[in-house]
Design a protein around this motif. Structure first.
Motif, PDB file in Angstrom:
ATOM      1  N   ARG A 179      10.972  30.626  68.372  1.00 14.88           N
ATOM      2  CA  ARG A 179       9.553  30.240  68.358  1.00 14.88           C
ATOM      3  C   ARG A 179       8.704  31.309  67.658  1.00 14.88           C
ATOM      4  NH1 ARG A 179       7.633  26.342  71.071  1.00 14.88           N
ATOM      5  NH2 ARG A 179       9.300  26.310  72.611  1.00 14.88           N
ATOM      6  N   ASN A 180       9.155  32.554  67.742  1.00 17.88           N
ATOM      7  CA  ASN A 180       8.427  33.664  67.133  1.00 17.88           C
ATOM      8  C   ASN A 180       8.746  33.859  65.654  1.00 17.88           C
ATOM      9  OD1 ASN A 180       7.387  34.144  69.697  1.00 17.88           O
ATOM     10  ND2 ASN A 180       8.981  35.633  70.174  1.00 17.88           N
ATOM     11  N   ASP A 181       9.753  33.164  65.153  1.00 18.79           N
ATOM     12  CA  ASP A 181      10.148  33.340  63.754  1.00 18.79           C
ATOM     13  C   ASP A 181      10.703  32.027  63.188  1.00 18.79           C
ATOM     14  OD1 ASP A 181      10.634  34.466  61.312  1.00 18.79           O
ATOM     15  OD2 ASP A 181      11.938  36.050  62.065  1.00 18.79           O
ATOM     16  N   VAL A 182       9.841  31.036  63.143  1.00 18.98           N
ATOM     17  CA  VAL A 182      10.220  29.702  62.680  1.00 18.98           C
ATOM     18  C   VAL A 182      10.754  29.745  61.250  1.00 18.98           C
ATOM     19  CG1 VAL A 182       9.315  27.400  62.163  1.00 18.98           C
ATOM     20  CG2 VAL A 182       8.612  28.583  64.249  1.00 18.98           C
ATOM     21  N   ALA A 183      10.130  30.551  60.395  1.00 16.94           N
ATOM     22  CA  ALA A 183      10.570  30.631  58.995  1.00 16.94           C
ATOM     23  C   ALA A 183      12.000  31.149  58.892  1.00 16.94           C
ATOM     24  CB  ALA A 183       9.622  31.515  58.193  1.00 16.94           C
ATOM     25  N   ARG A 184      12.373  32.087  59.733  1.00 24.29           N
ATOM     26  CA  ARG A 184      13.746  32.602  59.699  1.00 24.29           C
ATOM     27  C   ARG A 184      14.722  31.512  60.113  1.00 24.29           C
ATOM     28  NH1 ARG A 184      17.209  35.948  63.255  1.00 24.29           N
ATOM     29  NH2 ARG A 184      15.589  35.783  64.816  1.00 24.29           N
ATOM     30  N   LEU A 185      14.413  30.761  61.176  1.00 24.59           N
ATOM     31  CA  LEU A 185      15.291  29.663  61.575  1.00 24.59           C
ATOM     32  C   LEU A 185      15.435  28.662  60.426  1.00 24.59           C
ATOM     33  CD1 LEU A 185      16.991  28.062  63.594  1.00 24.59           C
ATOM     34  CD2 LEU A 185      14.855  27.110  64.510  1.00 24.59           C
ATOM     35  N   ARG A 186      14.346  28.289  59.835  1.00 26.44           N
ATOM     36  CA  ARG A 186      14.374  27.306  58.742  1.00 26.44           C
ATOM     37  C   ARG A 186      15.228  27.804  57.564  1.00 26.44           C
ATOM     38  NH1 ARG A 186      15.458  24.727  55.204  1.00 26.44           N
ATOM     39  NH2 ARG A 186      14.259  23.204  54.018  1.00 26.44           N
ATOM     40  N   SER A 187      15.234  29.111  57.334  1.00 29.18           N
ATOM     41  CA  SER A 187      15.937  29.669  56.169  1.00 29.18           C
ATOM     42  C   SER A 187      17.456  29.513  56.235  1.00 29.18           C
ATOM     43  CB  SER A 187      15.574  31.146  56.001  1.00 29.18           C
ATOM     44  OG  SER A 187      16.151  31.938  57.026  1.00 29.18           O
ATOM     45  N   PHE A 188      18.024  29.240  57.391  1.00 32.59           N
ATOM     46  CA  PHE A 188      19.473  29.059  57.506  1.00 32.59           C
ATOM     47  C   PHE A 188      19.936  27.720  56.917  1.00 32.59           C
ATOM     48  CE2 PHE A 188      18.847  32.355  60.682  1.00 32.59           C
ATOM     49  CZ  PHE A 188      19.970  33.150  60.517  1.00 32.59           C
ATOM     50  N   PHE A 189      19.012  26.780  56.727  1.00 32.86           N
ATOM     51  CA  PHE A 189      19.393  25.422  56.348  1.00 32.86           C
ATOM     52  C   PHE A 189      19.215  25.115  54.861  1.00 32.86           C
ATOM     53  CE2 PHE A 189      17.755  25.285  60.775  1.00 32.86           C
ATOM     54  CZ  PHE A 189      18.998  25.179  61.392  1.00 32.86           C
ATOM     55  N   HIS A 190      18.593  26.018  54.123  1.00 28.65           N
ATOM     56  CA  HIS A 190      18.402  25.854  52.673  1.00 28.65           C
ATOM     57  C   HIS A 190      17.835  24.474  52.364  1.00 28.65           C
ATOM     58  CE1 HIS A 190      20.429  29.683  51.961  1.00 28.65           C
ATOM     59  NE2 HIS A 190      21.228  29.314  52.940  1.00 28.65           N
ATOM     60  N   ASN A 191      18.421  23.800  51.381  1.00 26.70           N
ATOM     61  CA  ASN A 191      17.934  22.472  51.013  1.00 26.70           C
ATOM     62  C   ASN A 191      18.874  21.366  51.489  1.00 26.70           C
ATOM     63  OD1 ASN A 191      19.997  23.010  49.268  1.00 26.70           O
ATOM     64  ND2 ASN A 191      18.871  22.565  47.388  1.00 26.70           N
ATOM     65  N   ARG A 192      19.634  21.655  52.539  1.00 26.05           N
ATOM     66  CA  ARG A 192      20.525  20.647  53.109  1.00 26.05           C
ATOM     67  C   ARG A 192      19.698  19.549  53.773  1.00 26.05           C
ATOM     68  NH1 ARG A 192      24.739  24.238  56.529  1.00 26.05           N
ATOM     69  NH2 ARG A 192      25.735  22.248  56.876  1.00 26.05           N
ATOM     70  N   PRO A 193      20.220  18.338  53.843  1.00 22.91           N
ATOM     71  CA  PRO A 193      19.514  17.268  54.544  1.00 22.91           C
ATOM     72  C   PRO A 193      19.268  17.657  56.004  1.00 22.91           C
ATOM     73  CG  PRO A 193      21.393  16.397  53.311  1.00 22.91           C
ATOM     74  CD  PRO A 193      21.491  17.895  53.261  1.00 22.91           C
ATOM     75  N   VAL A 194      18.141  17.227  56.535  1.00 23.06           N
ATOM     76  CA  VAL A 194      17.753  17.589  57.897  1.00 23.06           C
ATOM     77  C   VAL A 194      18.851  17.247  58.900  1.00 23.06           C
ATOM     78  CG1 VAL A 194      16.119  17.072  59.763  1.00 23.06           C
ATOM     79  CG2 VAL A 194      15.275  17.496  57.449  1.00 23.06           C
ATOM     80  N   ALA A 195      19.495  16.129  58.751  1.00 22.84           N
ATOM     81  CA  ALA A 195      20.541  15.732  59.704  1.00 22.84           C
ATOM     82  C   ALA A 195      21.666  16.760  59.790  1.00 22.84           C
ATOM     83  CB  ALA A 195      21.105  14.356  59.345  1.00 22.84           C
ATOM     84  N   GLU A 196      21.909  17.502  58.706  1.00 22.16           N
ATOM     85  CA  GLU A 196      22.966  18.513  58.698  1.00 22.16           C
ATOM     86  C   GLU A 196      22.545  19.804  59.388  1.00 22.16           C
ATOM     87  OE1 GLU A 196      24.561  19.143  54.789  1.00 22.16           O
ATOM     88  OE2 GLU A 196      24.940  17.002  54.493  1.00 22.16           O
ATOM     89  N   TRP A 197      21.315  19.902  59.800  1.00 17.01           N
ATOM     90  CA  TRP A 197      20.832  21.079  60.519  1.00 17.01           C
ATOM     91  C   TRP A 197      21.264  21.046  61.980  1.00 17.01           C
ATOM     92  CZ3 TRP A 197      14.916  21.606  59.224  1.00 17.01           C
ATOM     93  CH2 TRP A 197      14.733  21.610  57.839  1.00 17.01           C
ATOM     94  N   PHE A 198      21.707  19.904  62.437  1.00 20.67           N
ATOM     95  CA  PHE A 198      21.929  19.679  63.867  1.00 20.67           C
ATOM     96  C   PHE A 198      23.393  19.804  64.263  1.00 20.67           C
ATOM     97  CE2 PHE A 198      17.826  17.825  63.234  1.00 20.67           C
ATOM     98  CZ  PHE A 198      17.173  17.968  64.442  1.00 20.67           C
ATOM     99  N   ASN A 199      23.584  20.182  65.511  1.00 23.76           N
ATOM    100  CA  ASN A 199      24.896  20.211  66.142  1.00 23.76           C
ATOM    101  C   ASN A 199      25.206  18.791  66.615  1.00 23.76           C
ATOM    102  OD1 ASN A 199      27.076  20.492  67.860  1.00 23.76           O
ATOM    103  ND2 ASN A 199      25.971  21.679  69.386  1.00 23.76           N
ATOM    104  N   PRO A 200      26.121  18.081  65.950  1.00 29.71           N
ATOM    105  CA  PRO A 200      26.384  16.693  66.333  1.00 29.71           C
ATOM    106  C   PRO A 200      26.967  16.543  67.734  1.00 29.71           C
ATOM    107  CG  PRO A 200      27.958  17.431  64.690  1.00 29.71           C
ATOM    108  CD  PRO A 200      26.945  18.529  64.826  1.00 29.71           C
ATOM    109  N   SER A 201      27.447  17.637  68.316  1.00 26.07           N
ATOM    110  CA  SER A 201      27.999  17.596  69.671  1.00 26.07           C
ATOM    111  C   SER A 201      26.959  17.861  70.749  1.00 26.07           C
ATOM    112  CB  SER A 201      29.128  18.626  69.815  1.00 26.07           C
ATOM    113  OG  SER A 201      30.172  18.329  68.925  1.00 26.07           O
TER     114      SER A 201
END
Length: 141
Positions: free
Chosen positions: A40-62
């Motif tokens: 919550r304190n570093d939203v930009a850092r979290l977002r940076s792990f996903f690059h330009n991948r589709p949003v669905a690929e950001w998630f843990n399917p399990s």
């Protein structure tokens, strides 16, 4: 040898195997608890792990809420996805890995090998899908 920051779910068997591969390849790992990290304190850092991948690929399917149909990554915008992950970090695809200023979500063996190197004999191994999910699907481990 690379210095690798590794954000995991403590107790996850796949994360344990992934760390063993990294250590076996000679990398130094600094482990963080993905679930207690103050995203919550570093939203930009979290977002940076996903690059330009589709949003669905950001998630843990399990993740339980995804498996129960309570969260549908296919229908989320980037901002909705990040907000959901901050509220429930188990939704985040793991591990999150950072090395030499590069960040990535997930552990695709070929991608990690090309990036920082792994020991031989790991090509083709699925180290992302939860072992419980693979057992339920009938795969023998």
């Amino acid at each position: 040898m690379a210095l690798v920051y590794f954000y995991e779910k403590p107790g996850c068997l796949n994360n344990t195997r992934q760390k063993q591969l990294l250590v076996g390849a000679g990398h130094l790992i600094i482990v963080h608890d993905l679930l207690s990290e103050p995203w919550r304190n570093d939203v930009a850092r979290l977002r940076s792990f996903f690059h330009n991948r589709p949003v669905a690929e950001w998630f843990n399917p399990s993740a339980p809420r995804i498996k129960q149909g309570l969260v549908n990554p296919q229908m989320m915008s980037e901002s909705q996805a990040i907000a959901a992950m901050i509220d429930d970090p188990i939704l985040i695809r793991r591990p999150l890995i950072e090395s030499d200023g590069i960040r990535w979500a997930g552990f695709d063996v070929e991608q990690v090998d090309a990036w920082i190197g792994l020991s031989s004999g790991v090509a083709g191994r699925d180290l992302e899908t939860c072992t419980r999910d693979r057992r339920q699907a009938g795969e023998h481990l």
